[in-house]
Each structure stands twice: as C-alpha cells, then as structure tokens.
Design an enzyme around this catalytic site. Structure first.
Site, short mmCIF file in Angstrom:
data_model
loop_
_atom_site.label_atom_id
_atom_site.label_comp_id
_atom_site.label_asym_id
_atom_site.label_seq_id
_atom_site.Cartn_x
_atom_site.Cartn_y
_atom_site.Cartn_z
N HIS A 199 0.84 -1.18 0.00
CA HIS A 199 0.00 0.00 0.00
C HIS A 199 0.89 1.25 0.00
CE1 HIS A 199 -2.59 3.10 1.85
NE2 HIS A 199 -3.60 2.43 1.33
N VAL A 201 1.36 3.79 1.84
CA VAL A 201 2.01 4.24 3.06
C VAL A 201 3.05 3.25 3.58
CG1 VAL A 201 0.08 5.67 3.78
CG2 VAL A 201 0.22 3.30 4.59
N LYS A 202 3.15 2.06 2.96
CA LYS A 202 4.13 1.07 3.40
C LYS A 202 5.53 1.43 2.88
CE LYS A 202 1.16 -1.68 5.53
NZ LYS A 202 -0.16 -1.24 5.11
N THR A 203 6.51 0.61 3.23
CA THR A 203 7.89 0.95 2.93
C THR A 203 8.16 1.00 1.43
OG1 THR A 203 8.46 -0.17 4.98
CG2 THR A 203 10.28 0.46 3.54
#
Length: 409
Positions: A199, A201-203
């Site tokens: 997603h 907002v993930k790394t």
C-alpha cells in the site's frame, strides 16, 4: 534520499509514497508493452522479493488482505479451527481468517510496544480451547516496523502444534534475530509463511499489492492455485485425462480444471513494475525512516513524561513503518481528537493505529466478554505522527514543536 523533499510549510500526512522518475519509467514501460497483467513483470517482482527476503518462494497478490486470505486458505483451515491474532492490528489480520472459515482468538499485547508476546499468545490459545475451538495458526503482527519475538513465538507454536503466519505488512526490510541468527523478515526462519503489503504508506508501494513468502513448495503451489480461481493448466493435476490431454499426451491448449474454488487475487504487471522499481530502493527507504525515528526519539525527550516513543525491542533491527507516540492525554488535559484537530490546523497529519480489533461491533458480538487490558492501555495513548522518506530533518522539528505548543500550554 531519492524523491522530492517536502517544501517548507507543506501539509505533512502521517505517511505517503515516494515515487521517482525510475518508478514512472518502469510503469510506462509496461504500459507500452504487451502485458498489463499475467505477464513477466509479476514473476520478475516475485523473484526479486524472494531474493531480498531470503525465502525460497514469493507469491504476489492484489493486496495485503488478499495475501493474508491466501495464506490462511493454503493451510486448509476448517470450521472450528482458530487463528490467534493480536488485538492491535488492522482489521484484515482477523477478517481474512474468518473469511477462510476459522474462528479468531484475540491475544493481548504489550502496551509499550504494541506487540503480542508468547505469554499473551498462550493465553489466547487457552481461551480458544476453552471455547471448544482447535487452535491451528499463530499470526504474530510485526507492528510499526518492529518484529514480534519470533524465537519465543516460534517455540510456543512448535510446542502447541500451530502453524505460524507472520503478518509482516509493516516490516519489509526489517531484520529479526532467531536462534542466534539475524535474517530478513520474510525468510520464514520460524514460520510457514510471511505476508507483506505494498500500500502507498508502506515501505515500498505498488498502489495496491501484497505478497506471501514461504520456503514450502507445496504451500507456494497452493497460494498460486487459490490466487487464480483455483485453476490449473498443469496436466499432472488433471483428473479428466481424456478431456485434458491430446493424443500425444500433451495438454490441450484450451483446457483447465478447477479442483476447488479460488479467487482472482492476481497482481497486475503495472503494479509489479512499480513494486520492483521501489524494491531497488528499499535499503535507502529503511535507512531514511530509521534516521527520522532517531530524530523523533531525541526531540521527544523534551516532552517526557507526557510523550514517549514506542518501546523498542532488542531482537529486531526495525524497518519503521509508523512513528507511534505514546501520549498521556489525561495528564496533558486535552483529548486525542482535539490534539489531532489542532495538529491538522498546523499542517501536521496524524492517525491512530489501531482501534483494538476485538472492540469492533462484529467481534464484540462474537466475544462479548473479552477484555484485553494491554490493548486497551496502548490504544488509549497511541498517536501516529508523520513518517515517510521525503520528510526533512526540519519536518521532525516542526511536528514536535506543534506537539509542544498543544501539550504544554
């Protein structure tokens, strides 16, 4: 750090993607090619992810929720089986287990770290058995980029006959120490499978996307099987040889079989190209997030004891996904909603990760008497502050100064 830096005074969300020209070129290359889905970019990303995590297999999926569902389906969960899930997680860790037919036994957490430990997990196993369920799976969540204690949880799982599915959606790029050996999260040293999310907002970001890593070839086959409608075109798996095979023994080119229902949980080549490009910068993303978290830890000292960082564990080199501050709102004399609104007015976004899942109406109906004091204590003080690679060092100062103005008035 690649990607544009934040401009002075720009709104700081709690998280966001970092996309550069190489990412854009990778996606455009797919759009100009022959395959938008079910093409070579998916396999290329899977191979790179397996190599990066040290797992034998990586199976990409449409999103992290789909990856969780696939992992539970691959284990063949049945009604009456139970999955142990920490209460501090996103809805999907528990919902995917329920959709796979299992019951969910919620475990408490350490309110300082947000992580489930072996003691809390064992208490949930005992509650499951008391309810007449069969504990089958332990699903530790690597929260905010820190890892659960996989040595202790793996030992517990082995003693209790549980398969381990790591919800590692927050922790791509983290390192965990098990048995005296340090390995990437996703290597599955003490688990059957590990699940990731991509997603924004993930790394690393794929828009939407997920994956499961495993060292078990049979599980990898089942994951791919359920990902694509339960179909097979492999003649070795055909039950109707007369319909499926030509006179020379090869598979008829149009033929496929479905031995059991599956889903369309495929990742597209467009998403895979973006994820593969982002994966090349994973180390830089992780390093920048660690730098920002170290700055937060230093700056938040001025707000102690009203505010303190999330507790850190010794068995993990984290890949920070969230910057969770633990705030004594009562002592500050201001509610969390008011703090969030005032921060937003100052250009600082925030969020809460998470409302304990057992508090949700669906789960309250299924386990009305369950109380988990650690999860409730954690939830009462948690606030996620901005954390993403394009932030500058000065952005951390800006966030903490805004908190100071609100909490020490």
């Amino acid at each position: 750090m690649s990607g544009p830096a934040m401009s002075a005074g720009a709104f700081l969300p709690y998280g966001r993607q970092s996309v550069d020209e190489d990412d854009i070129a990778a996606v455009v290359g797919v759009l100009r090619g022959d395959f938008l889905t079910q093409g070579p970019a998916v396999e290329a990303f899977e191979s790179a992810l397996a190599a990066r995590t040290g797992a034998a297999h990586a199976v990409a999926s449409a999103n992290g929720t789909a990856a969780l569902h696939l992992a539970y389906l691959a284990l063949g969960l049945e009604p009456g089986d139970a999955v142990v899930v920490p209460a501090n997680t996103f809805l999907a860790t528990a919902s995917a287990a329920r959709l796979a037919g299992a019951e969910v036994a919620f475990a408490d957490i350490d309110p300082e770290t947000g992580l489930m430990g072996a003691e809390q997990a064992m208490a949930a196993v005992a509650r499951a058995r008391a309810a007449g369920w069969r504990p089958r799976v332990l699903a530790p969540v690597h929260f905010a980029g820190q890892c659960a204690d996989m040595d202790a949880l793996g030992t517990l799982a082995a003693a209790e006959g549980l398969a381990v599915v790591e919800d590692a959606c927050h922790a791509l790029g983290a390192l965990v120490r098990t048995g005296g050996i340090t390995a990437p999260v996703g290597a599955c040293a003490r688990s059957a499978m590990a699940v990731f999310s991509f997603h924004p907002v993930k790394t690393i970001a794929a828009g939407e996307g997920g994956a499961v890593t495993t060292n078990d070839p049979a599980l990898a086959t089942r994951l791919r099987h359920f990902r694509n409608h339960g179909m097979t075109r492999d003649p070795a798996g055909f039950s109707d040889h007369e319909a499926g095979l030509a006179t020379d023994g090869t598979a008829n080119p149009w033929y496929y079989e479905m031995a059991e229902p599956g889903l369309n949980y495929r990742l597209t080549d467009i998403q895979s190209a973006l994820a593969l490009s982002q994966l090349t910068r994973l180390d830089a993303f992780v390093a920048r997030r660690r730098r920002l978290m170290d700055l937060y830890a230093t700056r938040l000292i001025s707000l102690a004891p009203l505010v303190r960082p999330l507790g850190r564990v010794s068995w993990c080199d984290p890949a920070w996904h969230l910057c969770v501050a633990l705030i004594d709102f009562a002592a500050a004399g201001v509610g969390r909603a008011a703090v969030m609104a005032a921060l937003r007015a100052r250009g600082v976004g925030s969020q809460v990760h998470y409302i304990p899942v057992h508090r949700q109406p669906y789960w309250r109906r299924r386990c009305p008497d369950l109380t988990l004091p650690g999860a409730d204590a954690y939830y009462g003080q948690a606030l996620s502050l901005p954390l993403f690679p394009a932030m500058t060092d000065g952005d951390v100062d800006r966030v903490v100064e805004a908190l100071e103005a609100l909490l020490t008035h």
